[in-house]
Design an enzyme around this catalytic site. Sequence first.
Site, PDB file in Angstrom:
ATOM      1  N   ALA A 164       0.661  -1.565  -0.036  1.00  0.00           N
ATOM      2  CA  ALA A 164       0.333   0.184  -0.038  1.00  0.00           C
ATOM      3  C   ALA A 164       1.098   1.167   0.353  1.00  0.00           C
ATOM      4  O   ALA A 164       1.763   1.558  -0.391  1.00  0.00           O
ATOM      5  CB  ALA A 164      -1.184   0.098   1.082  1.00  0.00           C
ATOM      6  N   CYS A 165       0.106   2.140   0.673  1.00  0.00           N
ATOM      7  CA  CYS A 165       1.591   3.547   0.800  1.00  0.00           C
ATOM      8  C   CYS A 165       2.628   3.537   1.349  1.00  0.00           C
ATOM      9  O   CYS A 165       3.249   4.502   1.082  1.00  0.00           O
ATOM     10  CB  CYS A 165       0.619   4.345   1.640  1.00  0.00           C
ATOM     11  SG  CYS A 165      -1.194   4.918   0.531  1.00  0.00           S
ATOM     12  N   SER A 166       2.986   2.486   1.930  1.00  0.00           N
ATOM     13  CA  SER A 166       4.518   2.124   2.521  1.00  0.00           C
ATOM     14  C   SER A 166       5.207   1.450   1.476  1.00  0.00           C
ATOM     15  O   SER A 166       6.520   1.132   1.468  1.00  0.00           O
ATOM     16  CB  SER A 166       4.189   1.238   3.734  1.00  0.00           C
ATOM     17  OG  SER A 166       3.711   1.839   4.944  1.00  0.00           O
TER      18      SER A 166
END
Length: 374
Positions: free
Chosen positions: A155-157
């Site tokens: 995801a966003c990481s």
Amino acid sequence: MFKPAITGTGVFTPPNVISNAELVTAFNSYVDIFNAENADAIAAGSVDAKAYSSEDFIYNASGIRQRHVVDKTGILDPRVMHPLLRQRGDDEPSLMAEMGLDAAQKALAQAGIDAAQIDLVICAASNMERAYPAIAVEIQSLLGAGGFAFDMNVACSSATFGIQAAADMLRSGSIRKALVVNPEICSAHLEWRDRDCHFIFGDVATAMVIERLDEAKGPCFEIDSTRCATVFSNNIRNNNGYLRRSRPDGMADRRDMQFMQNGRKVFKEVLPMVSDHIAAHMEAGNVSAGDLKRLWLHQANKTMNDFIGRKVLGRTPEPDEQPNILQDYANTSSAGSIIAFSKYSNDLKSGDRGLICSFGAGYSVGSVLLTRHA
């Protein structure tokens, strides 16, 4: 053990811009159509009327003023409300690979190396255009890079997890030079018909060259250490996937097939998780708040970043200490912190310390401590 360093970065920015004003006009037109078509059900109380959005609401909730997208025509059509992307032939580059290629070539140019010298390509992003063949392998082929390649989804990481994976392999000596590429077509998984989130995302691609510090040809950032963590949560979720058609309601235009989040719970749970994660990483690396010249944070929400900045530094950060690109790019998932790093890092002096941090669905959080070498 070899020392890894970021020696080049690149950013691909789509040419199409949607301002908050344009977005609000399209969304409110959609609301008018929906409420008119469902007037009887709304009057009977079986369907809730939709409310208008506004520029003030969007900016106050997020700090976003505009976003770049691959296609704006469909998004701004109140009868469509999603990007319209043409079907590409199997003999054409995929859209993600095309975007990633542009960012990767810029990163290679800044590092002063040829693609043939690359041993590893990681495509780290929140969504992949397809399951296989890997987008990373396609980028590797388009570049003419060597070695091997694979996709990574956190995801966003994703970008910071990709940095850790590449840095660990470089430290061990299994590779010498890597590319971490983050093509994000967030506009395609956003529900543009939902007032609570229709303004959040934009599209972009970033790339980083990571190689041995002793082989860097110019100014660079040594990767001192990395730290990643995950905790399961349903508060940010997307239920789309290849099993969709195998389920009775799988072909329906269901809300849960796009980006979903419980914003209040995310704020409450993610902020302490990220703040504690950064504090522990800094303590383990013997880095104090006074040692940090810059924070390059995940660009999801200005209020979240302001809170984290105050927690990390023990005071309100100066604008140049915690640069934001959110107002111009919106949330670009894994690429956001890398855009900030690429645009706001060249002014640092030799010996200056900084930290990249990204966080999001999972929950996941990744941080990277850096030292400037000029």
